[in-house]
Design a protein around this motif. Structure first.
Motif, PDB file in Angstrom:
ATOM      1  N   GLN A  11      15.426  15.237  55.309  1.00 22.05           N
ATOM      2  CA  GLN A  11      16.538  14.326  55.000  1.00 22.05           C
ATOM      3  C   GLN A  11      17.671  15.065  54.293  1.00 22.05           C
ATOM      4  O   GLN A  11      18.848  14.821  54.568  1.00 22.05           O
ATOM      5  N   LEU A  12      17.288  15.978  53.400  1.00 17.53           N
ATOM      6  CA  LEU A  12      18.331  16.742  52.693  1.00 17.53           C
ATOM      7  C   LEU A  12      19.085  17.650  53.663  1.00 17.53           C
ATOM      8  O   LEU A  12      20.309  17.792  53.574  1.00 17.53           O
ATOM      9  N   LYS A  13      18.366  18.233  54.606  1.00 11.29           N
ATOM     10  CA  LYS A  13      19.032  19.083  55.594  1.00 11.29           C
ATOM     11  C   LYS A  13      19.983  18.241  56.451  1.00 11.29           C
ATOM     12  O   LYS A  13      21.091  18.677  56.788  1.00 11.29           O
ATOM     13  N   ALA A  14      19.539  17.035  56.790  1.00 12.97           N
ATOM     14  CA  ALA A  14      20.397  16.146  57.603  1.00 12.97           C
ATOM     15  C   ALA A  14      21.649  15.764  56.813  1.00 12.97           C
ATOM     16  O   ALA A  14      22.770  15.789  57.347  1.00 12.97           O
ATOM     17  N   ILE A  15      21.458  15.462  55.526  1.00 10.88           N
ATOM     18  CA  ILE A  15      22.614  15.096  54.689  1.00 10.88           C
ATOM     19  C   ILE A  15      23.579  16.275  54.605  1.00 10.88           C
ATOM     20  O   ILE A  15      24.796  16.134  54.780  1.00 10.88           O
ATOM     21  N   ALA A  16      23.043  17.473  54.354  1.00  6.75           N
ATOM     22  CA  ALA A  16      23.893  18.670  54.230  1.00  6.75           C
ATOM     23  C   ALA A  16      24.673  18.899  55.521  1.00  6.75           C
ATOM     24  O   ALA A  16      25.862  19.241  55.500  1.00  6.75           O
ATOM     25  N   HIS A  17      23.999  18.699  56.636  1.00  4.02           N
ATOM     26  CA  HIS A  17      24.641  18.910  57.932  1.00  4.02           C
ATOM     27  C   HIS A  17      25.747  17.869  58.152  1.00  4.02           C
ATOM     28  O   HIS A  17      26.882  18.215  58.505  1.00  4.02           O
ATOM     29  N   GLU A  18      25.393  16.604  57.920  1.00  6.26           N
ATOM     30  CA  GLU A  18      26.367  15.524  58.162  1.00  6.26           C
ATOM     31  C   GLU A  18      27.591  15.652  57.248  1.00  6.26           C
ATOM     32  O   GLU A  18      28.705  15.352  57.645  1.00  6.26           O
ATOM     33  N   GLU A  19      27.350  16.091  56.018  1.00  5.92           N
ATOM     34  CA  GLU A  19      28.442  16.180  55.039  1.00  5.92           C
ATOM     35  C   GLU A  19      29.109  17.561  55.037  1.00  5.92           C
ATOM     36  O   GLU A  19      29.982  17.812  54.201  1.00  5.92           O
ATOM     37  N   GLU A  20      28.639  18.429  55.941  1.00  5.08           N
ATOM     38  CA  GLU A  20      29.167  19.798  56.062  1.00  5.08           C
ATOM     39  C   GLU A  20      29.181  20.517  54.704  1.00  5.08           C
ATOM     40  O   GLU A  20      30.195  21.083  54.270  1.00  5.08           O
ATOM     41  N   ILE A  21      28.033  20.416  54.031  1.00  6.13           N
ATOM     42  CA  ILE A  21      27.907  21.089  52.721  1.00  6.13           C
ATOM     43  C   ILE A  21      27.362  22.491  52.960  1.00  6.13           C
ATOM     44  O   ILE A  21      26.367  22.673  53.678  1.00  6.13           O
ATOM     45  N   ASP A  22      28.012  23.457  52.350  1.00  2.00           N
ATOM     46  CA  ASP A  22      27.604  24.845  52.536  1.00  2.00           C
ATOM     47  C   ASP A  22      26.477  25.169  51.550  1.00  2.00           C
ATOM     48  O   ASP A  22      26.724  25.645  50.440  1.00  2.00           O
ATOM     49  N   VAL A  23      25.278  24.848  51.942  1.00  2.00           N
ATOM     50  CA  VAL A  23      24.127  25.099  51.067  1.00  2.00           C
ATOM     51  C   VAL A  23      22.950  25.510  51.933  1.00  2.00           C
ATOM     52  O   VAL A  23      22.760  24.991  53.040  1.00  2.00           O
ATOM     53  N   LYS A  24      22.179  26.446  51.452  1.00  2.00           N
ATOM     54  CA  LYS A  24      20.988  26.874  52.205  1.00  2.00           C
ATOM     55  C   LYS A  24      19.786  26.143  51.607  1.00  2.00           C
ATOM     56  O   LYS A  24      19.571  26.191  50.388  1.00  2.00           O
ATOM     57  N   ILE A  25      19.058  25.442  52.454  1.00  2.00           N
ATOM     58  CA  ILE A  25      17.915  24.668  51.952  1.00  2.00           C
ATOM     59  C   ILE A  25      16.617  25.313  52.435  1.00  2.00           C
ATOM     60  O   ILE A  25      16.418  25.516  53.628  1.00  2.00           O
ATOM     61  N   TYR A  26      15.751  25.639  51.486  1.00  2.00           N
ATOM     62  CA  TYR A  26      14.457  26.252  51.800  1.00  2.00           C
ATOM     63  C   TYR A  26      13.346  25.224  51.545  1.00  2.00           C
ATOM     64  O   TYR A  26      13.409  24.469  50.574  1.00  2.00           O
ATOM     65  N   GLY A  27      12.361  25.247  52.389  1.00  2.00           N
ATOM     66  CA  GLY A  27      11.250  24.300  52.191  1.00  2.00           C
ATOM     67  C   GLY A  27       9.999  24.828  52.850  1.00  2.00           C
ATOM     68  O   GLY A  27       9.569  25.948  52.577  1.00  2.00           O
ATOM     69  N   LYS A  28       9.458  24.043  53.757  1.00  2.00           N
ATOM     70  CA  LYS A  28       8.181  24.409  54.388  1.00  2.00           C
ATOM     71  C   LYS A  28       8.290  25.775  55.068  1.00  2.00           C
ATOM     72  O   LYS A  28       9.289  26.057  55.758  1.00  2.00           O
ATOM     73  N   GLY A  29       7.278  26.575  54.846  1.00  2.00           N
ATOM     74  CA  GLY A  29       7.246  27.907  55.456  1.00  2.00           C
ATOM     75  C   GLY A  29       7.827  28.963  54.530  1.00  2.00           C
ATOM     76  O   GLY A  29       7.563  30.147  54.712  1.00  2.00           O
ATOM     77  N   TYR A  30       8.579  28.545  53.498  1.00  2.27           N
ATOM     78  CA  TYR A  30       9.201  29.521  52.607  1.00  2.27           C
ATOM     79  C   TYR A  30       8.193  29.933  51.531  1.00  2.27           C
ATOM     80  O   TYR A  30       7.675  29.077  50.794  1.00  2.27           O
ATOM     81  N   GLY A  31       7.944  31.218  51.467  1.00  2.00           N
ATOM     82  CA  GLY A  31       7.059  31.746  50.401  1.00  2.00           C
ATOM     83  C   GLY A  31       5.670  31.134  50.406  1.00  2.00           C
ATOM     84  O   GLY A  31       5.025  31.071  49.362  1.00  2.00           O
ATOM     85  N   GLY A  32       5.256  30.632  51.536  1.00  2.00           N
ATOM     86  CA  GLY A  32       3.899  30.062  51.609  1.00  2.00           C
ATOM     87  C   GLY A  32       3.846  28.574  51.311  1.00  2.00           C
ATOM     88  O   GLY A  32       2.763  28.012  51.158  1.00  2.00           O
ATOM     89  N   LEU A  33       5.021  27.910  51.231  1.00  2.00           N
ATOM     90  CA  LEU A  33       4.982  26.443  51.050  1.00  2.00           C
ATOM     91  C   LEU A  33       4.474  25.826  52.353  1.00  2.00           C
ATOM     92  O   LEU A  33       5.115  25.922  53.391  1.00  2.00           O
ATOM     93  N   SER A  34       3.340  25.206  52.249  1.00  2.00           N
ATOM     94  CA  SER A  34       2.635  24.804  53.460  1.00  2.00           C
ATOM     95  C   SER A  34       2.760  23.299  53.716  1.00  2.00           C
ATOM     96  O   SER A  34       3.018  22.520  52.804  1.00  2.00           O
ATOM     97  N   ARG A  35       2.552  22.909  54.967  1.00  2.00           N
ATOM     98  CA  ARG A  35       2.483  21.474  55.304  1.00  2.00           C
ATOM     99  C   ARG A  35       1.066  20.940  55.145  1.00  2.00           C
ATOM    100  O   ARG A  35       0.805  19.777  55.467  1.00  2.00           O
ATOM    101  N   ILE A  36       0.170  21.811  54.693  1.00  2.00           N
ATOM    102  CA  ILE A  36      -1.211  21.344  54.540  1.00  2.00           C
ATOM    103  C   ILE A  36      -1.688  21.561  53.105  1.00  2.00           C
ATOM    104  O   ILE A  36      -1.205  22.431  52.395  1.00  2.00           O
ATOM    105  N   TYR A  37      -2.602  20.710  52.715  1.00  2.00           N
ATOM    106  CA  TYR A  37      -3.333  20.822  51.439  1.00  2.00           C
ATOM    107  C   TYR A  37      -2.432  20.578  50.214  1.00  2.00           C
ATOM    108  O   TYR A  37      -1.215  20.563  50.305  1.00  2.00           O
TER     109      TYR A  37
END
Ligand code: SF4
Ligand code: SF4
Length: 610
Positions: free
Chosen positions: A308-334
């Motif tokens: 949702q934050l990525k969608a907001i950033a895209h829609e509002e054309e905000i120049d921000v890099k958003i890191y989440g799942k997959g970054y540094g081992g942030l997993s979608r499991i457990y």
């Protein structure tokens, strides 16, 4: 009871804090189907009701262990549309069962506040999956609150009732195993319990025929726009500014790990803590993203906030890099923990990785097993003695799933509550193998009945075993429709599984006490010979329901008679047996004196200890 404390503070479990919040908010009706990690919420309501009853006082609310989550939600929905504050709690997969009701209930809405608690289970500590139920909030258009600790859980429940009433919408409230089971200090207010009766005002907009549903859907979307304004101003959504222009967004228990790691590392950042996560406070998110050059999203399981934050950033054309799942081992499991989150935050801020301080002491695995004296073991042992090679054993959700483990190995397929019957019928059609399925008494009432109706109607050839141990054992011995009392401690109508299945048209029904192995074997032999749907009710109380004095004593092995055939260990598998050198012995601290092992020992080496 701590949860009824009149002090200013109490140390409460997250689940108890939820109850305290409801009690202070003037709860009228609470319903559930028990499921870990939500069970203590319901059990605490039950204990409070019985506490008042034992003092000869009116509890001031009604509590029900319902047959399943769908019924629980429907019961409470009727109360809430009649003007009574209601709470329904369940584990995450329970919401799948209740989802049919939930999706349309959001259209209809409520009059008094209704809080629907889903307790999610990252890491599947006690569940068949780790689905992220925040998506139900999006899917059904439900406002969603997610506490991080017991104090917040209590305050949020109280707030949830208010929001629910402001919007005339039920609120989804997401606990997780960690928030449910941590204990923390909770500030207490006044207990506010008083029995009331509501009034149902008839309204054609509550009958969801297509024409009505078409009118209700846009109304629901308008309510969600109002909910966004509430989210924007919610005290549970806030920014903590520790300097710098890096941002971290988190919710639920992840927030505690983020705070701990940020304090430990002393990094400069802004933290957006989200407690009301559907709808997101869009303006607050925009301002936060604009104020940050880069943002890390820390949330357990799915990238619900991140997307949702990525969608907001895209829609509002905000120049921000958003890191989440997959970054540094942030997993979608457990589940996450503070070590995982600290590692990611170190990477995010370019800090050196922490040296591992792990002592790596190997801990022997201790898989869960059926208790010593559990009647399910006796049933399984008897079945394995008579069932032909290749028999398929569909199983279900309960203690009896532990029959999967060696040496019994009587669990071949499991999907969800009640699935044993439907899948048994499918295997019976799809193969030439014999099929013997298993479910508990509570599961039978919860979701087993439609499968049995289907089996009888189509005359599927399978044996459906109901392991009736007179309770809902796995979640903490709650009553069910087969027991003689209810969650308020009142006498209830006790339904007998065997009567119900006969009523459903099953022709071959037998009831047996599994602790008599010979009779149990004969019963299953007859069922195996029967062509068509048969039901065996294997009935004996859970060993933990038997009073301690009757479980006292122990059995022992006459070493002169023992031939070391190992049947007791390698086929029967009671955990009280152990090897002491080359001798097989019974651990008297584990033995619950059921005596069933005397029937498996052919040389009659096992005897009651004098
Ligand atoms: S079943 Fe009986 S004889 Fe065989 S090992 Fe166990 S105690 Fe000994
Ligand atoms: S009597 Fe035998 S089967 Fe029962 S708990 Fe003791 S050792 Fe286990």
């Amino acid at each position: 009871m701590d949860v009824l404390s009149t002090q200013k503070k109490a140390l409460l479990l997250g689940n108890e804090a939820v109850v305290r919040g409801a009690v202070e908010a003037g709860i009228d009706v609470a319903t559930t189907y028990p499921g870990t990690p939500s069970s203590e919420i319901a059990d605490t309501f039950s204990k409070i009701a019985q506490y008042y009853k034992n003092k000869g006082l009116e509890p001031g609310f009604y509590f029900q262990y319902s047959t399943n989550e769908k019924v629980a939600l429907e019961f409470a929905a009727a109360a809430a549309v009649s003007g009574l504050r209601a709470l329904t709690c369940m584990k995450h997969v329970g919401l799948n069962v209740a989802s049919d009701t939930f999706m349309t209930y959001m259209y209809v809405g409520c009059k008094a506040g209704h809080v629907i608690i889903t307790a999610d289970d990252p890491s599947c500590h006690s569940s068949q999956n780790e689905q992220d139920n925040r998506y139900y909030a999006k899917f059904g258009n439900a406002p969603l609150l997610e506490p991080s600790d017991p104090l917040e859980a209590k305050d949020m429940v109280m707030e949830a009732f208010k929001i629910s009433e402001e919007l005339s919408l039920p609120i989804l409230f997401r606990m997780t195993t960690r928030t449910s089971h941590i204990r923390g200090p909770v500030s207490l207010g006044r207990i506010n319990l008083k029995k009331k009766k509501g009034k149902f005002e008839k309204n054609p907009l509550m009958v969801t025929v297509p024409e009505v549903a078409r009118k209700l859907h846009p109304i629901l979307l308008e309510k969600m726009e109002m909910a966004e304004k509430i989210s924007e101003n919610s005290r549970f959504n806030y920014v903590e500014d520790f300097g710098g222009n890096a941002g971290i967004v988190s919710s639920g228990p992840s927030h505690n790990y983020v705070r701990e790691a940020v304090e430990e590392l002393g990094v400069k950042c802004k933290i957006l803590k989200l407690g009301m996560t559907n709808p997101l406070p869009r303006k607050m998110c925009i301002d936060f993203l604009k104020a940050c050059g880069r943002v890390l999203v820390v949330e357990e399981l799915e990238p619900f906030l991140e997307e949702q934050l990525k969608a907001i950033a895209h829609e509002e054309e905000i120049d921000v890099k958003i890191y989440g799942k997959g970054y540094g081992g942030l997993s979608r499991i457990y589940e996450y923990d503070v070590d995982i989150v600290e590692r990611v935050i170190r990477k995010f801020f370019g800090l050196k990785e922490k040296e591992s301080a792990s002592s790596s002491i190997p801990i022997p695995p201790r898989p869960p097993v059926l208790c010593p004296g559990c009647p399910h073991r006796a049933t399984y042992y008897a079945v394995k003695q008579v069932a032909p090679e290749g028999t398929i054993y569909p199983t279900d959700i309960g203690c009896y799933t532990l029959g999967k483990a060696p040496p019994l190995e009587v669990a071949d397929f499991l999907l969800c509550m009640g699935s044993n019957v439907g899948t048994a019928c499918g295997f019976s059609y799809a193969t030439n193998q014999k099929v013997i399925s298993f479910m508990g008494d509570s599961t039978f009432f919860h979701a087993g009945l439609p499968g049995i109706v289907n089996a009888v109607h189509h005359n599927h050839d399978c044996i459906i075993t109901v392991l009736d141990n007179r309770t809902t054992a796995m979640t903490g011995h709650q009553p069910n429709p087969g027991t003689e009392y209810d969650g308020m401690g009142n006498e209830a109508v006790m339904l007998k599984v065997e009567d119900v299945v006969r009523g459903l048209g099953v022709k071959h029904v037998e009831v047996v006490n599994p602790n008599n192995l010979e009779k149990t074997k004969e019963t299953f032999r007859r069922a195996l010979e029967y062509k068509g749907t048969s039901v065996v009710v294997s009935k004996a109380p859970c060993i933990l329901l038997i009073p301690q004095e009757r479980r006292a004593g122990s059995f022992e092995i006459d070493q002169n008679k023992c031939t070391k055939c190992e049947v007791c260990i390698k086929k029967f598998g009671c955990p009280a047996f152990y090897y002491d050198g080359d001798k097989i012995k019974i651990d008297e601290t584990l033995c619950s004196a059921c005596g069933v092992c005397t029937q498996v020992c052919e040389p009659h080496a096992i005897r009651r200890k004098k």
